[in-house]
Design an enzyme around this catalytic site. Structure first.
Site, short mmCIF file in Angstrom:
data_model
loop_
_atom_site.label_atom_id
_atom_site.label_comp_id
_atom_site.label_asym_id
_atom_site.label_seq_id
_atom_site.Cartn_x
_atom_site.Cartn_y
_atom_site.Cartn_z
N LYS A 1 0.83 -1.21 0.00
CA LYS A 1 0.00 0.00 0.00
C LYS A 1 0.87 1.25 0.00
O LYS A 1 0.66 2.18 -0.82
CB LYS A 1 -0.92 -0.02 1.23
N ARG B 1 -3.17 2.98 8.55
CA ARG B 1 -3.47 1.69 7.91
C ARG B 1 -2.23 0.80 7.91
O ARG B 1 -1.13 1.27 7.68
CB ARG B 1 -3.88 1.88 6.44
N GLY C 1 -5.69 -10.93 7.06
CA GLY C 1 -5.69 -11.32 8.47
C GLY C 1 -5.32 -10.19 9.41
O GLY C 1 -5.49 -10.29 10.62
N MET D 1 -4.96 -6.09 11.02
CA MET D 1 -5.72 -4.87 11.27
C MET D 1 -5.66 -4.04 10.01
O MET D 1 -4.63 -3.91 9.40
CB MET D 1 -5.11 -4.09 12.41
N ARG E 1 -3.39 -1.30 -6.59
CA ARG E 1 -2.59 -2.53 -6.47
C ARG E 1 -3.04 -3.48 -7.58
O ARG E 1 -4.12 -3.30 -8.14
CB ARG E 1 -2.77 -3.19 -5.10
N HIS F 1 -15.47 -8.74 1.09
CA HIS F 1 -14.43 -9.59 1.69
C HIS F 1 -14.54 -11.02 1.20
O HIS F 1 -13.56 -11.63 0.75
CB HIS F 1 -14.56 -9.53 3.22
N SER G 1 12.19 -43.77 -12.99
CA SER G 1 11.04 -42.94 -12.66
C SER G 1 11.05 -42.78 -11.13
O SER G 1 10.94 -43.77 -10.40
CB SER G 1 9.76 -43.60 -13.13
N CYS H 1 6.91 -39.85 -11.06
CA CYS H 1 5.51 -40.25 -11.14
C CYS H 1 4.82 -40.19 -9.79
O CYS H 1 3.74 -40.72 -9.63
CB CYS H 1 5.38 -41.63 -11.76
N TYR I 1 10.86 -35.74 -17.72
CA TYR I 1 9.41 -35.54 -17.68
C TYR I 1 8.87 -35.66 -16.26
O TYR I 1 9.53 -36.20 -15.38
CB TYR I 1 8.69 -36.55 -18.59
#
Lengths: 907, 907
Positions: B38, B108, B117, B119, B366, B482, B795, B862, B882
């Site tokens: 911010k 803020r 989460g 303030m 933002r 929210h 693998s 895998c 892979y």
């Protein structure tokens, strides 16, 4: 030398001299790899000028070529062999297959290491319908000649033609009853001649081929049989047991026959240059007149002592006739040779000899098998005699065999009356269930019970049964019989020649007849062997620990001076700690606190702790466990005063402390005053699919920090108490198990360090507690550099590390691990001897990375591998500071450490 | 810059300009680490000359210093702060606490990453009994001034003084009933003044301290509260969820107040430069007149659309008043700014603004949160608009979020009639049980059920409940509420603003009232959200797979061009194989043959095979399984024509195929015609203590080679059949599981290679079968160089490798693993995202050592980590060829591979 290019390979090596004295011997003692032990030593004796019947050796390369080309004899082998035979004929002035002066030979296997699993010998090869006549004429003893022929057909047919020996024994028995004779000796030359005819017809019947009359054909048959015996089941089993590589191959020795069975002026015998049981420096041997060598080893007749001294020391020596009395000149000559050979080889020798019509022939010399006790004494004595150095003395003792020395003796107060007595062939004392054969012995072993193998006599066919048994008892045979030699090699308690013993295999029982009494013991009954005295007892008799003798202490002293690797013991009680110190432990490397939890008087407090539903309840239960743990630790600290003691905090999953059957749960619920459902639910809720990888070790310390708090408190308070009484600072080391991540170690460490230091500070004691971790999860080894930042020491828990690194649950491995070892997929059980290729990498990594962070990081091992000599050598080379093992293994570890040091000095 | 040496540290950064135009801004956008998101963006906007109310930012370093020194403000912070305040007063021509021209500020929090989460905001700070008079005078609106003061006391007391907001709400309600008024707005200035008095007395009562009148004291109180909110439970939970390090700290922004609640010519709003749900390129926002910012976010009043276009597209847009109509000039100005900001940041922006008496102020910009669908569209569009490159477009999509795109939709045929409809705030479709709070949602989740969290509106207190739920439904709030923002961030389906919904928390039910009908839904009832449409249904409605849109295909095309790491799928059936191809899989990396064994029509044949007591019996049973396996493989080969298919031979322990309860065993015994005892004994004899480390994988192939023979035969025969119909060569790869030692691989390989090649040769097909192994036991990675001699490919089975390397049984880990993650002992669940520090070492080692032996060794993964983007980046860097993952994860893996490639190009 390449076995591939067979045309240029030399496959045969001559030994022996011409009558002119010209020595034609090509081999020598250090060519064992090529000539096998027997061949190399025959050559060496011939080279030294000893009277060895001449002959030649087919090398192990010939055997390997034979296998490489699909069981075919390599090119050129026949030409070389026939040339050797020609030399032999020339030297001896006789001819293979001749009816005039026939050449007879023995054919014996001989690998680099002595291998009872293999074909041993074919005697009298070269006999046929013509040469038997020559032998009769030359020996002036037709009965002897036909007996030789009879024996040869039987032996050859059994070994080469697969006609079982019993087929011939039936014919022999028939002949005896037809003639009304009881003993073989009572049969006449004509009887035996007739028997030979019957034997030959039996061979034709069974094989559709006539018994080979061509001595060369006989020879190739015998050589092939020796080669093939290298891969017989028994040989393979023995190799596996003894870790002998299968690509060594065997040599074949073809040697002129001499006869110990040519009458009363002939004899055959075996002798050790020192006593193979006690190690005392005096000739010890046995001989039989008018006998062939195999008769002594097989233990069928009771042999006679070599010397008057030996005769004197026998229980019933009065009736015996020592060789020293019987043939004083020969005895003197023999004494000279045995002394020469021991000095030459600088080790106790196991000798075979034959006396043919008063003339001595040396047939074998090799380093003699001995009991561990004898090995120790001989090694220590030979240092005093300046034959060998201390280093050599140390290297001569097989550390695996030390177990034998430390085996318990029978408790003298509880011995009672023996039911019979035999010869104490391999020491120790052991109880177990009677088994009359391999299958039964293996069955008892598989059921987790000990077996005592009881046999008339043993033969190579019994090797697996002996391996499966804890002890061996035979009715026949002497101290050098098959059973005695093999049992000593295996380190098993063994009593032989127990003549009161009458075995009825069919009824699966044996009888002891002494005077009027008759005792019957059935298969499965418990008996106890005291193989130190030769006594046999009914039932199970308790044992006590052997005391270690002076020689042993001397040898251990030398080992201790040498080795750098420290040896600690795993001990959970003051009692174990005391034994560990007696055996020379330099500390405790693993004290398992949970073993204390299991004791009857405290398990219920532990269970209340587990059942606690709040932290407060749990802490209350822990309060009642605290004084007990403190007491245990105090006792251990007192015993170990001044030496380090590593205490592992609680490790097993909590469900291990709870009962699992409905009845047990009911009983416990009643006792603890909780409902059945609550206890049952708790048990069920704690169930894990893979407890090995579950909620245990320091994971418990994370979930229930109050448990570790209690243990840390008990340790600190015990340190204070122990210090008060011993006035020595306690070296406590707290070990956090199952760490996989530095953060969990840090969290637990911070907490218990604060607690312990708080208590010690208050008592005015310093901060002498080390806090370290086990490295037993692969990740911990991989991240050892980081983990070392929070650890004062590492202790490798190689049991769990092996389980996780190989992905094998030890508890479940019996379903496939034996098969893996049998198939050669794994060289041995990785829980017995460290998997150096795999787990070993992690141990090295753990040490190196840990020391990169902390150059002086203390490192040790506390898995069972800490008592395994091969593993110990690995740990030494990996740079560990100590190994920790069970108290009884401590001497083994001390010796193995010294040997590792010596071997690494050489590199 | 060191936070330790606080006297020399600069803690504050100004933003804004003097009236003269002199720009005093010190920060900029790329200083997020220091100023928070911010603060950095406020500075950037000020720097760009946008109308930002001036202010200054206390840096994150100040916060970290605060924590380091035990929650004390660092030295020098006060002096610096007061100097900044002085500048602010000078710029604005007003004074903190003044009764004439009072300076009022907002305080803020602002961390580097947006954190719901924490303030959020305290507004109107600086008001006290004196300055409220100044505000009333200057605004010419005493009611407004007293309302500000009242709100300030309430907010400040709640956040800083721990007097709960409800305490004040009671007083407000009392006042309203005393005055007979219904709405807050109906209270007069005098009412509010009286209320302020009551509020202050309440504070004195609750805290024993008068409400602080000194604005500086207020300021420090607020700053401390922001700092402390960084470590609130909610913030910590959020950080854990989002993997935000706790050592970032938060900045504090102190900024001059502007008022959107000064009358009908004032307003406040939020807007996105593009549609955050669909990604369409058009302004999308909401505003409220005469309101403060928090009113919009809290969703208490229904907000109005920004543009006429937006209004047109609303369901009930007729009543709405767009800002474009209401304040056309301001709207135009805003349009200019939003365009500028999007171009400047080259990303969709989430903007906050306030209009004070017709004057526009920008309060925040933002990068806007968006649905995955929107993210893809915006990225693809911006490439077309030449704002960003293709590489940037690829990097902008969070691969973890792709799941959301691939989430199933409701089956249109089965939808039925919705019971109500809200706003589709975060797409997808989900069914679950109604939960009215966090506790219940977590209880459903713990019980293995899905929860739908139903709330009036959500607040940061509900974060954990939202996290535990599969979907969220709210009665209030708009698309920027929210609930909507957080749900999109979490990728959860969410429907908001469902105005028919009447929740009665106390009765644990909600009512839907539409017309005459009243539907009651209780806690625990199943409902289904169609968050693509906003519709809500009773019960569980089946879903179908989402189709992938054009934008997605374009983006994936770019990813495929870039990436080197191939992506295969784990698929056990032709059906799975088809889905895998649709999602772009380039082969099958893991086909588990045992899944075929479990199918109802063949499990009994498998059980007969297990019960077989001889090899012959077993082979007979296997004969009946052979055609089924062949059929499966043929189907898969056909689907994957031309692409490689890796088939793993039987892996699980045999007991997994047998029933375990007495009833099941009885039933099966009857069915198979064997005795109960035999079946029961077999089950018991196969029991293992740690099946994970037991008799499974290739150990079965060693014990029962006929099982692997059957599977190899089925593969070879299926290759022939598939080749006939597809006329494409089948690329089959046979994978041997659980190999720990090269010898076991060699033994099995030799056997099946001979068998397969024999069958293929007969059919005239080449030797196109590869035979490789899984690397899933730590030892196999350690000995990869040796194992590679017998393997055509590796693998990595990272599931088992994780279990063994960490010593954690996945099945049992729930007892401690969550706690480990909570305590920060492990960064995350190692079964979700590869433990790179530990297991990763073994993977690297396996690849390096394997390639040392075979430079062109094919290597893949895998385990389930093959679909985890962080793990994929690791595998890319480790040089694997892979990854293989579940079909639905294939797009995620393709994107993550491309991102890994891009990031490694940069290094």
């Amino acid at each position: 030398m390449s076995a591939e290019n067979s045309s240029s390979t030399k496959f045969t090596y001559f030994f022996g001299s011409r009558a002119t004295g010209e020595n034609l011997t090509e081999g020598k003692a250090d060519m064992k790899a090529l000539l096998g032990g027997k061949g190399a030593n025959l050559a060496e004796m011939a080279r030294l000028g000893l009277p060895v019947p001449p002959g030649f050796t087919l090398s192990t390369e010939a055997c390997l070529s034979y296998y490489k080309s699909g069981e075919k004899f390599p090119d050129g082998l026949d030409k070389e062999t026939f040339a050797r035979l020609a030399t032999l004929e020339e030297v001896l002035g006789c001819k293979f297959g001749s009816s005039d002066k026939p050449l007879l030979v023995s054919v014996r296997s001989g690998a680099r290491a002595s291998m009872p699993g293999m074909m041993d010998t074919i005697l009298n090869l070269g006999l046929n319908d013509e040469s038997v006549v020559g032998l009769a004429k030359n020996s002036e003893n037709p009965r002897f000649a036909w007996d030789c022929y009879r024996r040869f057909i039987q032996m050859y047919s059994d070994v080469v033609l697969n006609v079982h020996v019993s087929q011939f024994e039936f014919l022999l028995e028939d002949m005896k009853s037809a003639r009304g004779k009881h003993r073989d000796e009572d049969l006449t030359a004509d009887d035996l001649k007739e028997l030979v005819g019957k034997y030959k017809r039996k061979v034709l019947e069974e094989t559709s081929q006539a018994f080979p009359q061509d001595p060369k054909e006989q020879l190739w048959g015998a050589v092939g049989a020796v080669f093939r015996s290298w891969n017989s089941d028994r040989a393979i089993h023995y190799r596996k047991m003894e870790n002998i590589p299968s690509d060594w191959g065997t040599a074949v020795n073809i040697q002129a026959m001499v006869f110990g069975n040519m009458g009363e002026d002939s004899a055959t015998g075996v002798a050790f240059t020192r006593d193979p049981s006690s190690g005392e420096r005096r000739l010890f041997g046995e001989y039989l007149t008018n006998a062939q060598g195999e008769d002594v080893v097989a233990g069928i007749r009771t042999p006679q002592p070599m010397s008057l001294d030996q005769k004197k020391r026998m229980n019933d020596g009065v009736k015996a006739v020592a060789l020293e009395e019987k043939m004083p000149a020969v005895y003197k000559e023999f004494l000279k040779y045995q002394e020469l050979l021991e000095k030459h080889y600088r080790d106790m020798q196991d000798l075979e000899f034959t006396i043919e019509k008063g003339r001595l022939f040396m047939l074998q010399t090799r380093n003699g098998k001995r009991t561990t006790q004898a090995a120790v004494r001989i090694a220590v004595d030979m240092v005093a005699e300046q034959l060998i150095s201390k280093d050599e003395a140390i290297l001569r003792i097989n550390p695996y065999s030390l177990d034998q020395l430390l085996h318990p003796r029978l408790d003298p107060k509880k011995k009672g009356t023996p039911i019979t007595k035999g010869l104490p062939a391999s020491p120790g004392a052991v109880s177990g269930r009677v088994a009359f054969g391999t299958a039964q012995a293996e069955a008892f072993k598989a059921a987790g019970e000990k077996a005592i193998l009881v046999r008339h006599e043993t033969s190579p066919e019994d090797i697996q049964g002996m391996d499966a048994s804890a002890g061996i008892l035979t009715a026949l045979g002497g101290m050098t019989s098959h059973a005695a030699v093999v049992a000593r090699g295996m380190g098993k308690s063994c009593v032989v020649g127990c003549s009161d013993l009458h075995i009825r295999y069919k009824d699966k029982l044996f009888e002891i007849r002494s005077g009027k009494e008759k005792i019957i013991v059935k298969e499965g009954d418990q008996i106890t062997l005291d193989a130190n005295s030769g006594e046999v007892f009914l039932g199970v008799i308790p044992t006590v620990t052997s005391e270690l003798n002076k020689d042993f202490e001397i040898l251990m002293g030398w080992a201790d001076e040498l080795r750098k690797l420290k040896v600690r013991a795993n001990a959970d009680t003051p009692h174990d700690a005391r034994i560990a110190r007696q055996f020379g432990a330099e500390g405790i490397g693993l004290c398992r606190t949970e073993h204390m939890f299991f004791e009857a008087d405290r398990i219920d407090a532990v269970r209340s702790m587990i059942l606690a539903e709040t932290q407060e309840e749990r802490e209350r239960a822990l309060e009642s466990i605290l004084p007990m743990q403190r007491g245990d630790f105090t006792g251990i600290f007192r015993e170990m005063k001044g030496l380090p003691v590593t205490i592992r905090l609680l490790d097993p999953p909590l469900h291990e402390f709870l009962p699992h059957s409905t009845t047990e749960i009911e009983a416990l619920a009643l006792k603890l005053g909780v409902s059945f459902d609550r206890l049952d639910n708790k048990t069920k809720s704690l169930h894990e699919h893979n407890p090995m990888l579950g909620h245990r070790g320091c994971r418990l310390g994370v979930s229930f920090p109050e448990i570790y708090d209690m243990q840390a408190r008990a340790i600190a308070e015990a340190m204070i108490e122990a210090t008060k009484s011993t006035r020595e600072p306690v070296q406590a080391e707290i070990m956090i198990p199952l760490v996989m991540e530095v953060k969990e170690l840090r969290m637990i460490r911070d907490r218990i360090e604060k607690l312990v230091h708080g208590i010690l500070d208050k008592a005015g004691l310093g901060k002498q507690v080390l806090i370290g971790t086990m490295i037993e999860i692969p990740r911990a080894a991989l991240l050892a550099d980081v983990i070392a930042t929070e650890a004062d020491f590492f202790s490798f828990g190689t049991n769990d590390l092996t389980q996780m690194t190989l992905g094998i649950s030890r508890d479940d491995s019996n379903r496939f691990l034996p098969e893996y070892v049998d198939l050669g997929l794994l060289p041995e059980d990785p829980f017995s001897s460290l998997d150096q290729a795999g787990v070993g990498q992690l141990v090295r990594m753990g040490v190196e990375r840990g020391r990169k962070t902390k150059p002086d990081l203390k490192t040790g091992v506390c898995g069972e591998h800490g008592g395994d000599p091969r593993s110990i050598e690995f740990f030494h080379n990996a740079g560990l500071d100590y190994v920790s093992c069970s108290p009884y293994r401590v001497p083994t570890a001390r010796l193995a450490s010294a040997q590792a040091q010596l071997r690494s000095n050489r590199n």
